[in-house]
Design a protein around this motif. Sequence first.
Motif, PDB file in Angstrom:
ATOM      1  N   THR A 126       0.842  -1.192   0.000  1.00 40.77           N
ATOM      2  CA  THR A 126       0.000   0.000   0.000  1.00 40.77           C
ATOM      3  C   THR A 126       0.877   1.241   0.000  1.00 40.77           C
ATOM      4  O   THR A 126       2.006   1.220   0.494  1.00 40.77           O
ATOM      5  CB  THR A 126      -0.941   0.054   1.220  1.00 40.77           C
ATOM      6  OG1 THR A 126      -0.152   0.049   2.414  1.00 40.77           O
ATOM      7  CG2 THR A 126      -1.916  -1.097   1.232  1.00 40.77           C
TER       8      THR A 126
ATOM      9  N   ARG B  21       0.718   4.996   1.395  1.00 38.39           N
ATOM     10  CA  ARG B  21       0.046   5.972   2.263  1.00 38.39           C
ATOM     11  C   ARG B  21       0.363   7.346   1.701  1.00 38.39           C
ATOM     12  O   ARG B  21       1.528   7.710   1.546  1.00 38.39           O
ATOM     13  CB  ARG B  21       0.567   5.840   3.693  1.00 38.39           C
ATOM     14  CG  ARG B  21      -0.092   6.757   4.679  1.00 38.39           C
ATOM     15  CD  ARG B  21      -1.450   6.246   5.007  1.00 38.39           C
ATOM     16  NE  ARG B  21      -2.029   6.981   6.122  1.00 38.39           N
ATOM     17  CZ  ARG B  21      -3.293   6.920   6.443  1.00 38.39           C
ATOM     18  NH1 ARG B  21      -4.107   6.138   5.769  1.00 38.39           N
ATOM     19  NH2 ARG B  21      -3.759   7.599   7.442  1.00 38.39           N
TER      20      ARG B  21
ATOM     21  N   ASP C 283      -4.907   5.555   1.831  1.00 38.89           N
ATOM     22  CA  ASP C 283      -4.099   4.413   1.412  1.00 38.89           C
ATOM     23  C   ASP C 283      -4.512   4.018   0.004  1.00 38.89           C
ATOM     24  O   ASP C 283      -5.703   3.943  -0.309  1.00 38.89           O
ATOM     25  CB  ASP C 283      -4.298   3.227   2.356  1.00 38.89           C
ATOM     26  CG  ASP C 283      -3.716   3.489   3.733  1.00 38.89           C
ATOM     27  OD1 ASP C 283      -2.672   4.166   3.819  1.00 38.89           O
ATOM     28  OD2 ASP C 283      -4.294   3.020   4.719  1.00 38.89           O
TER      29      ASP C 283
ATOM     30  N   LEU D  42      -3.798   1.266  -3.287  1.00 43.23           N
ATOM     31  CA  LEU D  42      -3.308  -0.043  -3.685  1.00 43.23           C
ATOM     32  C   LEU D  42      -3.204  -0.106  -5.199  1.00 43.23           C
ATOM     33  O   LEU D  42      -3.893   0.642  -5.902  1.00 43.23           O
ATOM     34  CB  LEU D  42      -4.266  -1.142  -3.223  1.00 43.23           C
ATOM     35  CG  LEU D  42      -4.448  -1.290  -1.723  1.00 43.23           C
ATOM     36  CD1 LEU D  42      -5.632  -0.462  -1.275  1.00 43.23           C
ATOM     37  CD2 LEU D  42      -4.641  -2.722  -1.368  1.00 43.23           C
TER      38      LEU D  42
ATOM     39  N   SER E  79      -8.246   2.554  -0.604  1.00 43.92           N
ATOM     40  CA  SER E  79      -8.317   1.431   0.337  1.00 43.92           C
ATOM     41  C   SER E  79      -9.733   0.912   0.538  1.00 43.92           C
ATOM     42  O   SER E  79      -9.928  -0.264   0.823  1.00 43.92           O
ATOM     43  CB  SER E  79      -7.721   1.847   1.683  1.00 43.92           C
ATOM     44  OG  SER E  79      -8.450   2.940   2.214  1.00 43.92           O
TER      45      SER E  79
END
Length: 94
Positions: free
Chosen positions: A37, A39, A51, A53, A67
């Motif tokens: 991930t 941040r 976050d 991905l 996220s």
Amino acid sequence: MTADRDPAIEHLERLAAQLEAHAFQVRLSAPEDGSPTLRVINPMEPSMAEDVLASDMNDGEWWYWLSWGGRIGHASDVVTAAERIASVLYVTRR
């Protein structure tokens, strides 16, 4: 991308570089037992963070995701993805 590196990490590193160019703070996390991930933090308002991905759709196409499951954009268009993330983390000062 090299075969021995996680493609998700490579996509997130590219996005991180783009976001850093827009003055966001970024922190890449790659736990051994989970998904990498990124941040992303607005340094002007640290409570504004998200976050991100990177995931493929089992067809070779990679996408960036928030996220909570919101799709940001295609990983091949890092500039647009960074702009969308910036718009989520933007704070209007009064």
